[in-house]
Enzyme design. Structure first.
Site, PDB file in Angstrom:
ATOM      1  N   ASP A  35       0.845  -1.192   0.000  1.00  0.00           N
ATOM      2  CA  ASP A  35       0.000   0.000   0.000  1.00  0.00           C
ATOM      3  C   ASP A  35       0.878   1.239   0.000  1.00  0.00           C
ATOM      4  O   ASP A  35       2.059   1.187   0.343  1.00  0.00           O
ATOM      5  CB  ASP A  35      -0.921   0.025   1.225  1.00  0.00           C
ATOM      6  CG  ASP A  35      -1.846   1.235   1.230  1.00  0.00           C
ATOM      7  OD1 ASP A  35      -2.466   1.498   0.177  1.00  0.00           O
ATOM      8  OD2 ASP A  35      -1.941   1.923   2.250  1.00  0.00           O
ATOM      9  N   SER A  36       0.272   2.359  -0.355  1.00  0.00           N
ATOM     10  CA  SER A  36       0.970   3.632  -0.374  1.00  0.00           C
ATOM     11  C   SER A  36       1.169   4.186   1.029  1.00  0.00           C
ATOM     12  O   SER A  36       1.433   5.373   1.187  1.00  0.00           O
ATOM     13  CB  SER A  36       0.153   4.642  -1.200  1.00  0.00           C
ATOM     14  OG  SER A  36      -1.130   4.804  -0.625  1.00  0.00           O
ATOM     15  N   TYR A  44      -0.513   8.564  -2.180  1.00  0.00           N
ATOM     16  CA  TYR A  44      -0.368   8.420  -3.630  1.00  0.00           C
ATOM     17  C   TYR A  44      -1.460   9.173  -4.380  1.00  0.00           C
ATOM     18  O   TYR A  44      -1.279   9.541  -5.533  1.00  0.00           O
ATOM     19  CB  TYR A  44      -0.459   6.941  -4.015  1.00  0.00           C
ATOM     20  CG  TYR A  44       0.815   6.150  -3.860  1.00  0.00           C
ATOM     21  CD1 TYR A  44       1.901   6.642  -3.135  1.00  0.00           C
ATOM     22  CD2 TYR A  44       0.930   4.885  -4.423  1.00  0.00           C
ATOM     23  CE1 TYR A  44       3.057   5.893  -2.991  1.00  0.00           C
ATOM     24  CE2 TYR A  44       2.085   4.129  -4.286  1.00  0.00           C
ATOM     25  CZ  TYR A  44       3.150   4.624  -3.564  1.00  0.00           C
ATOM     26  OH  TYR A  44       4.289   3.882  -3.428  1.00  0.00           O
ATOM     27  N   GLY A  45      -2.602   9.350  -3.738  1.00  0.00           N
ATOM     28  CA  GLY A  45      -3.770   9.874  -4.443  1.00  0.00           C
ATOM     29  C   GLY A  45      -3.648  11.296  -4.948  1.00  0.00           C
ATOM     30  O   GLY A  45      -4.480  11.738  -5.737  1.00  0.00           O
ATOM     31  N   CYS A  67      -4.274  -1.018  -2.527  1.00  0.00           N
ATOM     32  CA  CYS A  67      -4.369   0.431  -2.694  1.00  0.00           C
ATOM     33  C   CYS A  67      -5.153   0.688  -3.973  1.00  0.00           C
ATOM     34  O   CYS A  67      -4.738   0.235  -5.055  1.00  0.00           O
ATOM     35  CB  CYS A  67      -2.969   1.038  -2.794  1.00  0.00           C
ATOM     36  SG  CYS A  67      -2.919   2.789  -3.194  1.00  0.00           S
ATOM     37  N   ASN A  68      -6.276   1.371  -3.861  1.00  0.00           N
ATOM     38  CA  ASN A  68      -7.086   1.647  -5.043  1.00  0.00           C
ATOM     39  C   ASN A  68      -6.337   2.508  -6.049  1.00  0.00           C
ATOM     40  O   ASN A  68      -6.408   2.290  -7.255  1.00  0.00           O
ATOM     41  CB  ASN A  68      -8.383   2.350  -4.625  1.00  0.00           C
ATOM     42  CG  ASN A  68      -9.321   1.443  -3.855  1.00  0.00           C
ATOM     43  OD1 ASN A  68     -10.131   0.730  -4.421  1.00  0.00           O
ATOM     44  ND2 ASN A  68      -9.192   1.455  -2.538  1.00  0.00           N
ATOM     45  N   THR A  69      -5.586   3.495  -5.568  1.00  0.00           N
ATOM     46  CA  THR A  69      -4.853   4.395  -6.453  1.00  0.00           C
ATOM     47  C   THR A  69      -3.771   3.652  -7.217  1.00  0.00           C
ATOM     48  O   THR A  69      -3.642   3.790  -8.437  1.00  0.00           O
ATOM     49  CB  THR A  69      -4.234   5.551  -5.641  1.00  0.00           C
ATOM     50  OG1 THR A  69      -5.274   6.269  -4.979  1.00  0.00           O
ATOM     51  CG2 THR A  69      -3.463   6.494  -6.533  1.00  0.00           C
ATOM     52  N   CYS A 127     -10.758   3.987  -0.647  1.00  0.00           N
ATOM     53  CA  CYS A 127      -9.328   4.036  -0.338  1.00  0.00           C
ATOM     54  C   CYS A 127      -9.126   3.118   0.854  1.00  0.00           C
ATOM     55  O   CYS A 127      -9.935   3.128   1.790  1.00  0.00           O
ATOM     56  CB  CYS A 127      -8.887   5.462  -0.011  1.00  0.00           C
ATOM     57  SG  CYS A 127      -7.202   5.591   0.646  1.00  0.00           S
ATOM     58  N   THR A 128      -8.055   2.330   0.849  1.00  0.00           N
ATOM     59  CA  THR A 128      -7.891   1.334   1.911  1.00  0.00           C
ATOM     60  C   THR A 128      -7.603   1.962   3.270  1.00  0.00           C
ATOM     61  O   THR A 128      -7.724   1.288   4.293  1.00  0.00           O
ATOM     62  CB  THR A 128      -6.776   0.332   1.550  1.00  0.00           C
ATOM     63  OG1 THR A 128      -5.556   1.037   1.286  1.00  0.00           O
ATOM     64  CG2 THR A 128      -7.167  -0.486   0.330  1.00  0.00           C
ATOM     65  N   HIS A 129      -7.232   3.232   3.302  1.00  0.00           N
ATOM     66  CA  HIS A 129      -7.089   3.923   4.589  1.00  0.00           C
ATOM     67  C   HIS A 129      -8.452   4.184   5.239  1.00  0.00           C
ATOM     68  O   HIS A 129      -8.554   4.267   6.469  1.00  0.00           O
ATOM     69  CB  HIS A 129      -6.386   5.279   4.402  1.00  0.00           C
ATOM     70  CG  HIS A 129      -4.914   5.191   4.150  1.00  0.00           C
ATOM     71  ND1 HIS A 129      -4.391   4.828   2.924  1.00  0.00           N
ATOM     72  CD2 HIS A 129      -3.850   5.427   4.955  1.00  0.00           C
ATOM     73  CE1 HIS A 129      -3.069   4.861   2.993  1.00  0.00           C
ATOM     74  NE2 HIS A 129      -2.718   5.217   4.212  1.00  0.00           N
TER      75      HIS A 129
END
Length: 257
Positions: free
Chosen positions: A12-13, A44-45, A75-77, A186-188
């Site tokens: 992940d970012s 990253y977004g 991470c979606n981005t 977003c995974t966050h």
């Protein structure tokens, strides 16, 4: 020959992908996992697409040197930016990505209002545009960039007054015009689900892609014959591009939330 004991890499970012890691461990507790969070470059977004792609490819190269048996881009981005290139470059390796959980949200809220919270880059990418086009006739879909939410997770600020104020202002339009479902794109964001619910002030259904990614990972490993069959739990190792004791301790806290 692939070593069955080799870990599944989770990238992940930052530390948001730990929300996906938790689902992976629930789904396959017997597997070994290697988590790498690129907190040094988070979020990253808000970065250019080419930079996100390069950072993601660099992480994948690192995982290959570690001898992993699958890579989960949690991470979606990063998924939007690099998943196609990763699969082309490493065709022998299962590479699993994330996308906003729009389909289950629309199916659960037919003809309703669905709010998609995500990073600006995820909402701009073709992958999301294609999802939107496919499902927009089945529900009213509203997009909401929320880039600062990543920073609150990365900085251990989930219980800060600043986050409460940020979410209250961000979600104010949706208190007056309620939504039926919220996609955490977003995974966050799953780490802040309770705070988002409080800011909205009414019951709402939440959706994220973590459980689906875990099921897909298990399916691909089973198909490849590399799924571990044992009763003992595997090992989870956390690494980060900012490997301070405080950062690694936060990884553990988020994992056990």
């Amino acid at each position: 020959m692939i070593d069955l004991q080799a870990p599944i890499a989770v990238f992940d970012s930052g530390m948001g992908g730990i929300s996906v890691l938790r689902e992976l461990v629930r789904c396959m507790p017997q597997e070994n996992f290697l988590f790498f969070g690129d907190s040094l470059h988070a979020p990253y977004g808000v970065r250019p697409l080419d930079e996100v792609r390069a950072l993601t490819m660099q992480a994948a190269e690192h995982f290959l040197k570690c001898g992993v048996k699958a890579i989960v881009i949690a991470c979606n981005t990063a998924t939007s930016a690099a998943i196609t290139d990763l699969r082309q470059r490493f065709p022998e390796l299962p590479v699993i990505g994330l996308e906003p959980a729009l389909k289950p949200a629309v199916l659960a809220c037919p003809n309703g209002r669905v709010l998609v919270m995500a990073t600006p880059l995820t909402l701009r990418e073709h992958k999301f545009a294609a999802l939107l086009e496919h499902y927009q006739s089945q529900a009213e879909i509203l997009s909401l960039p929320a880039p600062r939410l990543v920073e609150f997770v990365e900085q251990d600020g989930l219980h800060s007054p600043a986050l409460t104020a940020y979410l209250s202002a961000l979600l104010a339009p949706f208190r007056e015009n309620p939504v039926d479902g919220v996609v955490l794109g977003c995974t966050h964001f799953p780490f802040a689900q309770e705070q988002i619910a409080q800011a909205l002030g009414y019951p709402v259904k939440f959706f994220d892609g973590g459980a689906g990614a875990a099921r897909e990972t298990r399916r691909l490993l089973l198909r490849a014959g590399t799924l571990i069959e044992r009763a003992e739990p595997g090992q989870v190792v956390f690494t980060n591009s900012e490997p301070t004791p405080e950062r690694l301790a936060l990884c553990q806290r988020l994992f056990h939330l």
